[in-house]
Design a protein around this motif. Structure first.
Motif, PDB file in Angstrom:
ATOM      1  N   GLY A  20       0.971  -1.217   0.067  1.00 47.22           N
ATOM      2  CA  GLY A  20       0.103   0.082  -0.003  1.00 47.22           C
ATOM      3  C   GLY A  20       0.905   1.223   0.109  1.00 47.22           C
ATOM      4  N   VAL A  21       0.282   2.424  -0.324  1.00 46.13           N
ATOM      5  CA  VAL A  21       0.576   3.676  -0.229  1.00 46.13           C
ATOM      6  C   VAL A  21      -0.160   4.567   0.585  1.00 46.13           C
ATOM      7  CG1 VAL A  21       1.695   5.579  -1.604  1.00 46.13           C
ATOM      8  CG2 VAL A  21       2.006   3.283  -2.479  1.00 46.13           C
ATOM      9  N   LYS A  22       0.163   5.521   1.529  1.00 45.43           N
ATOM     10  CA  LYS A  22      -0.399   6.345   2.399  1.00 45.43           C
ATOM     11  C   LYS A  22       0.218   7.724   1.710  1.00 45.43           C
ATOM     12  CE  LYS A  22       0.132   7.186   6.513  1.00 45.43           C
ATOM     13  NZ  LYS A  22       0.326   7.358   8.034  1.00 45.43           N
ATOM     14  N   LEU A  23      -0.606   8.507   1.375  1.00 40.61           N
ATOM     15  CA  LEU A  23      -0.234   9.800   0.977  1.00 40.61           C
ATOM     16  C   LEU A  23      -0.853  10.969   2.059  1.00 40.61           C
ATOM     17  CD1 LEU A  23      -1.227   8.377  -1.898  1.00 40.61           C
ATOM     18  CD2 LEU A  23       0.731   9.973  -2.284  1.00 40.61           C
ATOM     19  N   LYS A  24      -0.096  11.729   2.799  1.00 37.68           N
ATOM     20  CA  LYS A  24      -0.713  12.923   3.512  1.00 37.68           C
ATOM     21  C   LYS A  24      -0.359  14.237   2.831  1.00 37.68           C
ATOM     22  CE  LYS A  24       0.817  12.547   7.750  1.00 37.68           C
ATOM     23  NZ  LYS A  24       1.380  12.297   8.804  1.00 37.68           N
ATOM     24  N   GLY A  25      -1.631  14.961   2.691  1.00 42.33           N
ATOM     25  CA  GLY A  25      -1.114  16.292   2.436  1.00 42.33           C
ATOM     26  C   GLY A  25      -2.311  17.112   2.269  1.00 42.33           C
ATOM     27  N   LYS A  26      -2.437  17.903   0.949  1.00 43.84           N
ATOM     28  CA  LYS A  26      -3.456  18.920   0.918  1.00 43.84           C
ATOM     29  C   LYS A  26      -4.377  18.286  -0.598  1.00 43.84           C
ATOM     30  CE  LYS A  26      -1.774  22.644   3.451  1.00 43.84           C
ATOM     31  NZ  LYS A  26      -0.879  21.742   3.985  1.00 43.84           N
ATOM     32  N   GLY A  27      -5.554  18.464  -0.385  1.00 37.39           N
ATOM     33  CA  GLY A  27      -6.719  18.291  -1.525  1.00 37.39           C
ATOM     34  C   GLY A  27      -6.723  19.713  -2.276  1.00 37.39           C
ATOM     35  N   ARG A  28      -6.456  19.436  -3.720  1.00 37.52           N
ATOM     36  CA  ARG A  28      -6.608  20.797  -4.463  1.00 37.52           C
ATOM     37  C   ARG A  28      -7.644  20.523  -5.389  1.00 37.52           C
ATOM     38  NH1 ARG A  28      -4.024  21.767  -9.416  1.00 37.52           N
ATOM     39  NH2 ARG A  28      -2.704  20.031  -9.106  1.00 37.52           N
ATOM     40  N   ILE A  29      -8.703  21.482  -5.286  1.00 33.60           N
ATOM     41  CA  ILE A  29     -10.050  21.408  -5.998  1.00 33.60           C
ATOM     42  C   ILE A  29      -9.721  22.110  -7.229  1.00 33.60           C
ATOM     43  CG2 ILE A  29     -12.471  22.042  -5.902  1.00 33.60           C
ATOM     44  CD1 ILE A  29     -12.127  21.990  -2.477  1.00 33.60           C
ATOM     45  N   ILE A  30     -10.267  21.409  -8.356  1.00 35.53           N
ATOM     46  CA  ILE A  30     -10.138  21.890  -9.665  1.00 35.53           C
ATOM     47  C   ILE A  30     -11.342  22.059 -10.153  1.00 35.53           C
ATOM     48  CG2 ILE A  30      -9.086  21.671 -11.898  1.00 35.53           C
ATOM     49  CD1 ILE A  30      -6.726  20.246 -10.653  1.00 35.53           C
ATOM     50  N   GLU A  31     -12.200  23.113 -10.735  1.00 38.21           N
ATOM     51  CA  GLU A  31     -13.147  23.346 -11.421  1.00 38.21           C
ATOM     52  C   GLU A  31     -13.092  23.596 -12.818  1.00 38.21           C
ATOM     53  OE1 GLU A  31     -16.073  25.578  -8.902  1.00 38.21           O
ATOM     54  OE2 GLU A  31     -14.489  25.851  -7.317  1.00 38.21           O
ATOM     55  N   ASP A  32     -12.034  23.635 -13.362  1.00 40.91           N
ATOM     56  CA  ASP A  32     -11.741  23.688 -14.781  1.00 40.91           C
ATOM     57  C   ASP A  32     -12.410  22.692 -15.467  1.00 40.91           C
ATOM     58  OD1 ASP A  32     -10.808  23.673 -17.426  1.00 40.91           O
ATOM     59  OD2 ASP A  32      -8.778  24.428 -16.843  1.00 40.91           O
ATOM     60  N   PRO A  33     -13.410  22.904 -16.661  1.00 41.45           N
ATOM     61  CA  PRO A  33     -14.239  21.773 -17.402  1.00 41.45           C
ATOM     62  C   PRO A  33     -13.135  20.926 -17.962  1.00 41.45           C
ATOM     63  CG  PRO A  33     -15.369  23.808 -17.499  1.00 41.45           C
ATOM     64  CD  PRO A  33     -13.942  24.117 -16.790  1.00 41.45           C
ATOM     65  N   ALA A  34     -12.053  21.419 -18.515  1.00 45.11           N
ATOM     66  CA  ALA A  34     -11.287  20.652 -19.396  1.00 45.11           C
ATOM     67  C   ALA A  34     -10.563  19.433 -18.548  1.00 45.11           C
ATOM     68  CB  ALA A  34     -10.347  21.393 -20.110  1.00 45.11           C
ATOM     69  N   VAL A  35     -10.111  19.760 -17.213  1.00 48.97           N
ATOM     70  CA  VAL A  35      -9.584  19.052 -16.434  1.00 48.97           C
ATOM     71  C   VAL A  35     -10.637  18.205 -15.890  1.00 48.97           C
ATOM     72  CG1 VAL A  35      -8.436  18.626 -14.085  1.00 48.97           C
ATOM     73  CG2 VAL A  35      -7.731  20.559 -15.762  1.00 48.97           C
ATOM     74  N   ARG A  36     -11.628  18.413 -15.566  1.00 48.02           N
ATOM     75  CA  ARG A  36     -12.892  17.621 -15.139  1.00 48.02           C
ATOM     76  C   ARG A  36     -13.200  16.461 -16.117  1.00 48.02           C
ATOM     77  NH1 ARG A  36     -17.797  21.125 -14.130  1.00 48.02           N
ATOM     78  NH2 ARG A  36     -18.177  20.848 -16.220  1.00 48.02           N
ATOM     79  N   THR A  37     -13.353  16.932 -17.390  1.00 49.27           N
ATOM     80  CA  THR A  37     -13.694  15.954 -18.623  1.00 49.27           C
ATOM     81  C   THR A  37     -12.420  15.074 -18.515  1.00 49.27           C
ATOM     82  OG1 THR A  37     -14.891  17.486 -19.795  1.00 49.27           O
ATOM     83  CG2 THR A  37     -13.979  15.622 -21.034  1.00 49.27           C
ATOM     84  N   LYS A  38     -11.220  15.352 -18.588  1.00 51.12           N
ATOM     85  CA  LYS A  38     -10.124  14.420 -18.743  1.00 51.12           C
ATOM     86  C   LYS A  38     -10.062  13.508 -17.574  1.00 51.12           C
ATOM     87  CE  LYS A  38      -5.499  15.861 -19.999  1.00 51.12           C
ATOM     88  NZ  LYS A  38      -4.290  16.532 -19.830  1.00 51.12           N
ATOM     89  N   VAL A  39     -10.395  13.943 -16.423  1.00 51.68           N
ATOM     90  CA  VAL A  39     -10.209  12.969 -15.164  1.00 51.68           C
ATOM     91  C   VAL A  39     -11.698  12.092 -15.240  1.00 51.68           C
ATOM     92  CG1 VAL A  39     -10.369  12.607 -12.752  1.00 51.68           C
ATOM     93  CG2 VAL A  39      -8.792  14.169 -13.815  1.00 51.68           C
ATOM     94  N   GLY A  40     -12.587  12.791 -15.809  1.00 57.93           N
ATOM     95  CA  GLY A  40     -14.174  12.163 -15.417  1.00 57.93           C
ATOM     96  C   GLY A  40     -14.318  10.948 -16.554  1.00 57.93           C
ATOM     97  N   ARG A  41     -13.646  11.161 -17.704  1.00 56.49           N
ATOM     98  CA  ARG A  41     -13.655  10.098 -18.548  1.00 56.49           C
ATOM     99  C   ARG A  41     -13.030   8.956 -18.058  1.00 56.49           C
ATOM    100  NH1 ARG A  41     -13.208  12.871 -24.512  1.00 56.49           N
ATOM    101  NH2 ARG A  41     -15.390  14.016 -24.617  1.00 56.49           N
ATOM    102  N   VAL A  42     -11.998   8.865 -17.508  1.00 54.90           N
ATOM    103  CA  VAL A  42     -11.501   7.718 -17.163  1.00 54.90           C
ATOM    104  C   VAL A  42     -11.955   7.177 -16.137  1.00 54.90           C
ATOM    105  CG1 VAL A  42      -9.140   6.927 -16.126  1.00 54.90           C
ATOM    106  CG2 VAL A  42      -9.183   8.248 -17.854  1.00 54.90           C
ATOM    107  N   VAL A  43     -12.300   7.916 -14.966  1.00 53.98           N
ATOM    108  CA  VAL A  43     -12.954   7.708 -13.631  1.00 53.98           C
ATOM    109  C   VAL A  43     -14.378   7.176 -14.065  1.00 53.98           C
ATOM    110  CG1 VAL A  43     -13.822   8.378 -11.529  1.00 53.98           C
ATOM    111  CG2 VAL A  43     -11.484   8.839 -12.073  1.00 53.98           C
TER     112      VAL A  43
END
Length: 157
Positions: free
Chosen positions: A85-108
């Motif tokens: 496993g891998v545990k990552l601690k840090g910060k969550g960055r929120i992105i509202e850019d529709p192009a990024v949302r589409t890129k990630v959303g198509r895979v997910v």
């Protein structure tokens, strides 16, 4: 020979390979009362970082807007000698850019629907793309920006 912890630690390349081979991540954010808010999400990697879509008004996004602290856990294995496993601690960055949302959303979105998963940014069937776009309308992307990474691979014993 070093201690056990050092023996089972993954290299940076092994961590990236492991994260790229998985698709579910446990996400912990901090609720207003200080308690952890823990959920499992489907993810992909965006520029080598865990990224997922979620409703803009979800509790995890509300929590991240107030306090960006986040922990992610990706794990695999059924028997003790297979655990990794891998545990990552840090910060969550929120992105509202529709192009990024589409890129990630198509895979997910493809993973969530049990469809063949396209490469990040690759074209997909227009009918599927339209359905995913409708589903993404009220969503944002969250990217994990890790400050600290811990890993283990019991198969190294």
């Amino acid at each position: 020979m070093g201690n056990k912890r050092e023996q089972i630690k993954m290299t940076p390349d092994e961590i990236q390979e492991f994260l790229a081979s998985q698709f579910k991540v446990q996400i912990a954010t901090v609720d207003p009362d200080g308690a952890p808010h823990l959920v499992t999400m489907f993810y992909t990697l965006l520029d080598g970082r865990i990224a997922f879509t979620t409703y803009a008004r979800s509790q995890k996004v509300v929590n991240l807007r107030r306090n960006p602290v986040m922990t992610c856990l990706v794990e695999d294995g059924l028997e003790y000698g297979e655990l990794r496993g891998v545990k990552l601690k840090g910060k969550g960055r929120i992105i509202e850019d529709p192009a990024v949302r589409t890129k990630v959303g198509r895979v997910v979105g493809s993973r969530m629907a049990g469809l063949p998963v396209p490469e990040l940014g690759a074209p997909i069937d227009p009918v599927i793309a339209e359905g995913i776009e409708k589903a993404l309308a009220k969503r944002v992307v969250v990217v994990m920006e890790p400050d600290h990474v811990t890993s283990w691979d019991h198969r190294k014993f």
